[in-house]
Scaffold this active site. Structure first.
Site, PDB file in Angstrom:
ATOM      1  N   ASP A   1       0.870  -1.173   0.000  1.00  0.00           N
ATOM      2  CA  ASP A   1       0.000   0.000   0.000  1.00  0.00           C
ATOM      3  C   ASP A   1       0.906   1.222   0.000  1.00  0.00           C
ATOM      4  OD1 ASP A   1      -2.261  -1.567   0.136  1.00  0.00           O
ATOM      5  OD2 ASP A   1      -2.470  -1.386   2.306  1.00  0.00           O
TER       6      ASP A   1
ATOM      7  N   GLU B   1      -9.375   0.829  -4.361  1.00  0.00           N
ATOM      8  CA  GLU B   1      -8.213   1.141  -3.528  1.00  0.00           C
ATOM      9  C   GLU B   1      -7.072   1.650  -4.418  1.00  0.00           C
ATOM     10  OE1 GLU B   1      -7.087  -2.095  -0.999  1.00  0.00           O
ATOM     11  OE2 GLU B   1      -8.932  -1.977   0.187  1.00  0.00           O
TER      12      GLU B   1
END
Length: 204
Positions: free
Chosen positions: A122, A171
């Site tokens: 991430d 995302e």
């Protein structure tokens, strides 16, 4: 469409989601990620970490330095994240079932998280201090990543408008290593990993 040899699965294309949980004995060898000369506390698969580090360096060299927010996670850590998310919804008045369902849209149920694979990261722009939010897509860092990540073997794993396919909300910060050929096949054809596997079954 790209050549059919780009459809060939490899060690990094394992599909992990609610319908395809990891086996309990799954293991991965990891090492700490070096981000532009700085050794972080985040871990990544030793077979792919150099590709990630090259992407981080080239992004910084292009003027888009990247901050890592999460990488490899153990199953136990995933359990903690999921439980915390469920409790947030319970505190808002959701039933147990509804809280678990809503939490699963944002945090993978333990055993079904790609982060357990060790080939997911991430990432956001440096200086970003808030929670992971979808408005990261408005940054030039995101635009560089989407345009270039496949060159390093990465895909944007949970794209916009694909929630019905992946079961996960959009995302813009979540990138998965699948190898360069597969990454270009997926990104160039606006696919998800689930849709890639459908193509494998049909044409592979």
């Amino acid at each position: 469409m790209m050549e059919s040899n780009c459809l060939q699965p490899n060690d990094f294309t394992l599909l992990v989601n609610r319908d395809n949980p990891l086996s309990e004995d799954y293991q991965v060898q990891t090492r700490k990620i070096v981000n532009n000369g700085v050794t972080t506390d985040y871990m990544f698969d030793v077979r792919a970490v150099e590709h990630l580090e090259a992407m981080l360096k080239d992004a910084a060299d292009a003027g888009y330095p990247i901050l890592i927010r999460s990488a490899h996670r153990t199953i136990n850590y995933q359990k903690m994240l999921y439980t915390n998310k469920v409790n947030r919804y319970l505190n808002r008045g959701y039933s147990q079932r509804a809280a678990e369902s809503e939490a699963a849209k944002w945090v993978a149920v333990p055993g079904t998280s790609e982060h357990n694979l060790g080939i997911v990261v991430d990432i956001v722009n440096q200086g970003y201090t808030g929670e992971l939010e979808q408005y990261f897509e408005e940054s030039d860092h995101f635009k560089w990543l989407v345009e270039n990540c496949a060159d390093y073997g990465f895909i944007l794993r949970y794209p916009k408008t694909k929630e019905a396919v992946t079961g996960i909300v959009y995302e813009p910060w979540h990138y998965r290593y699948v190898g360069e050929e597969v990454a270009h096949y997926i990104m160039d054809n606006d696919l998800t990993l689930e849709e890639y596997w459908e193509d494998v079954k049909t044409n592979g």
